[in-house]
Design a protein around this motif. Structure first.
Motif, PDB file in Angstrom:
ATOM      1  N   LEU A 185       0.829  -1.206   0.000  1.00 45.23           N
ATOM      2  CA  LEU A 185       0.000   0.000   0.000  1.00 45.23           C
ATOM      3  C   LEU A 185       0.864   1.257   0.000  1.00 45.23           C
ATOM      4  CD1 LEU A 185      -2.732  -1.140   2.530  1.00 45.23           C
ATOM      5  CD2 LEU A 185      -3.122  -0.549   0.135  1.00 45.23           C
ATOM      6  N   LEU A 186       1.944   1.236   0.758  1.00 40.60           N
ATOM      7  CA  LEU A 186       2.851   2.382   0.783  1.00 40.60           C
ATOM      8  C   LEU A 186       3.489   2.593  -0.585  1.00 40.60           C
ATOM      9  CD1 LEU A 186       4.554   1.850   4.249  1.00 40.60           C
ATOM     10  CD2 LEU A 186       2.846   3.570   3.653  1.00 40.60           C
ATOM     11  N   THR A 187       3.891   1.524  -1.239  1.00 40.07           N
ATOM     12  CA  THR A 187       4.461   1.638  -2.580  1.00 40.07           C
ATOM     13  C   THR A 187       3.442   2.210  -3.551  1.00 40.07           C
ATOM     14  OG1 THR A 187       6.004  -0.186  -2.225  1.00 40.07           O
ATOM     15  CG2 THR A 187       5.448   0.335  -4.510  1.00 40.07           C
ATOM     16  N   ALA A 188       2.203   1.744  -3.447  1.00 40.80           N
ATOM     17  CA  ALA A 188       1.153   2.253  -4.326  1.00 40.80           C
ATOM     18  C   ALA A 188       0.909   3.747  -4.091  1.00 40.80           C
ATOM     19  CB  ALA A 188      -0.144   1.471  -4.102  1.00 40.80           C
ATOM     20  N   ALA A 189       0.976   4.189  -2.829  1.00 42.27           N
ATOM     21  CA  ALA A 189       0.795   5.612  -2.528  1.00 42.27           C
ATOM     22  C   ALA A 189       1.933   6.440  -3.136  1.00 42.27           C
ATOM     23  CB  ALA A 189       0.721   5.823  -1.020  1.00 42.27           C
ATOM     24  N   LEU A 190       3.160   5.965  -2.993  1.00 40.23           N
ATOM     25  CA  LEU A 190       4.294   6.679  -3.577  1.00 40.23           C
ATOM     26  C   LEU A 190       4.167   6.748  -5.097  1.00 40.23           C
ATOM     27  CD1 LEU A 190       7.192   5.233  -1.413  1.00 40.23           C
ATOM     28  CD2 LEU A 190       6.348   7.577  -1.366  1.00 40.23           C
ATOM     29  N   ASP A 191       3.813   5.642  -5.721  1.00 35.14           N
ATOM     30  CA  ASP A 191       3.673   5.620  -7.186  1.00 35.14           C
ATOM     31  C   ASP A 191       2.565   6.564  -7.641  1.00 35.14           C
ATOM     32  OD1 ASP A 191       5.675   3.740  -7.282  1.00 35.14           O
ATOM     33  OD2 ASP A 191       4.353   2.043  -7.720  1.00 35.14           O
ATOM     34  N   ALA A 192       1.479   6.613  -6.870  1.00 38.14           N
ATOM     35  CA  ALA A 192       0.356   7.452  -7.257  1.00 38.14           C
ATOM     36  C   ALA A 192       0.708   8.933  -7.228  1.00 38.14           C
ATOM     37  CB  ALA A 192      -0.843   7.197  -6.320  1.00 38.14           C
ATOM     38  N   HIS A 193       1.556   9.339  -6.302  1.00 38.56           N
ATOM     39  CA  HIS A 193       1.850  10.758  -6.153  1.00 38.56           C
ATOM     40  C   HIS A 193       3.162  11.189  -6.790  1.00 38.56           C
ATOM     41  CE1 HIS A 193      -1.635  11.309  -3.632  1.00 38.56           C
ATOM     42  NE2 HIS A 193      -1.260  10.258  -2.920  1.00 38.56           N
ATOM     43  N   LEU A 194       4.068  10.247  -6.969  1.00 34.78           N
ATOM     44  CA  LEU A 194       5.383  10.590  -7.508  1.00 34.78           C
ATOM     45  C   LEU A 194       5.619   9.992  -8.879  1.00 34.78           C
ATOM     46  CD1 LEU A 194       7.468   9.972  -4.267  1.00 34.78           C
ATOM     47  CD2 LEU A 194       6.523  12.142  -5.074  1.00 34.78           C
ATOM     48  N   GLY A 195       4.697   9.142  -9.331  1.00 33.00           N
ATOM     49  CA  GLY A 195       4.902   8.409 -10.569  1.00 33.00           C
ATOM     50  C   GLY A 195       5.639   7.125 -10.272  1.00 33.00           C
ATOM     51  N   PRO A 196       5.466   6.119 -11.128  1.00 35.05           N
ATOM     52  CA  PRO A 196       6.150   4.840 -10.898  1.00 35.05           C
ATOM     53  C   PRO A 196       7.656   4.990 -11.018  1.00 35.05           C
ATOM     54  CG  PRO A 196       5.077   4.856 -13.031  1.00 35.05           C
ATOM     55  CD  PRO A 196       4.645   6.109 -12.339  1.00 35.05           C
ATOM     56  N   VAL A 197       8.376   4.092 -10.392  1.00 33.81           N
ATOM     57  CA  VAL A 197       9.832   4.108 -10.488  1.00 33.81           C
ATOM     58  C   VAL A 197      10.237   3.817 -11.924  1.00 33.81           C
ATOM     59  CG1 VAL A 197      11.967   3.026  -9.702  1.00 33.81           C
ATOM     60  CG2 VAL A 197      10.072   3.335  -8.104  1.00 33.81           C
ATOM     61  N   SER A 198      11.103   4.669 -12.473  1.00 32.88           N
ATOM     62  CA  SER A 198      11.538   4.449 -13.846  1.00 32.88           C
ATOM     63  C   SER A 198      12.565   3.315 -13.871  1.00 32.88           C
ATOM     64  CB  SER A 198      12.160   5.721 -14.420  1.00 32.88           C
ATOM     65  OG  SER A 198      13.220   6.162 -13.608  1.00 32.88           O
ATOM     66  N   THR A 199      12.498   2.512 -14.912  1.00 30.17           N
ATOM     67  CA  THR A 199      13.425   1.376 -15.027  1.00 30.17           C
ATOM     68  C   THR A 199      14.404   1.604 -16.152  1.00 30.17           C
ATOM     69  OG1 THR A 199      11.813   0.251 -16.431  1.00 30.17           O
ATOM     70  CG2 THR A 199      11.774  -0.261 -14.083  1.00 30.17           C
TER      71      THR A 199
END
Length: 199
Positions: A185-199
């Motif tokens: 859930l914490l990862t999903a919150a970060l992705d939602a507000h900061l964008g997914p981690v770029s690979t």
């Protein structure tokens, strides 16, 4: 023999203990005085209003949260990893200290500038640096306009996760009985507000 704490600190200690054990609604000047072993009028010398007392108690909660943040912050780590660590520390603090967590963010009760005319340090001096840390990390992770707005949205999301988890709603909907979904859930919150981690 250890020197006895000043009475003001003892009154706040009693208030913190009461908030942690029984919640904000149980906090009253008379009960604080009883627990501190002083007359029921003694707290008024230090806290002219109930709001002033609640603000002093909440300030302890923010100091504890700031200490938790400091303990998990690795300045050399990427901002996103620091945000993840702070998010987990925030949620853990909320789940471990529910009464204090509920009090800390009730600024309708904690308007210390309006309710305490003294020149003591204001509650905002404890709260704003905690939020400022989030803003700085968000600005580094996602450069652009209005990092404070993005940080506020992320904070709101973290707060919601903590509250809904404590109430049992999130464990129910994600089918979690042992807390394993919290990090997702914490990862999903970060992705939602900061964008997914770029690979």
């Amino acid at each position: 023999m250890a020197e006895e704490k000043p009475l003001r600190d003892r009154l706040i200690d009693a208030g913190v203990e009461l908030v942690l054990s029984e919640g904000t609604s149980a906090v009253g000047l008379r009960e604080i005085a009883r627990r501190a072993g002083v007359s029921h009028g003694a707290p008024r010398r230090y806290f002219p209003t109930h709001h002033a007392l609640l603000s002093a108690i909440a300030k302890r909660g923010f100091e504890d949260l700031a200490a938790r943040f400091a303990a998990v912050t690795q300045p050399s780590a990427p901002p996103r990893e620091q945000l993840r660590a702070l998010g987990r520390a925030y949620v853990d603090h909320a789940l471990e200290h529910r009464g204090m967590f509920e009090l800390m963010f009730r600024h309708d009760l904690l308007d210390s500038e309006r309710h305490d005319p003294s020149d003591r340090p204001r509650l905002r001096e404890a709260t704003l640096p905690v939020f400022g840390l989030l803003v700085d990390l968000v600005a580094h992770e996602r450069p652009g306009p209005a990092p404070a707005v993005t940080a506020a949205a992320l904070w709101s999301n973290l707060h919601g996760i903590a509250q809904l988890w404590a109430w049992g709603s999130l464990p129910l909907v994600v089918g979690d009985t042992d807390g394993r979904q919290l990090d997702r859930l914490l990862t999903a919150a970060l992705d939602a507000h900061l964008g997914p981690v770029s690979t």
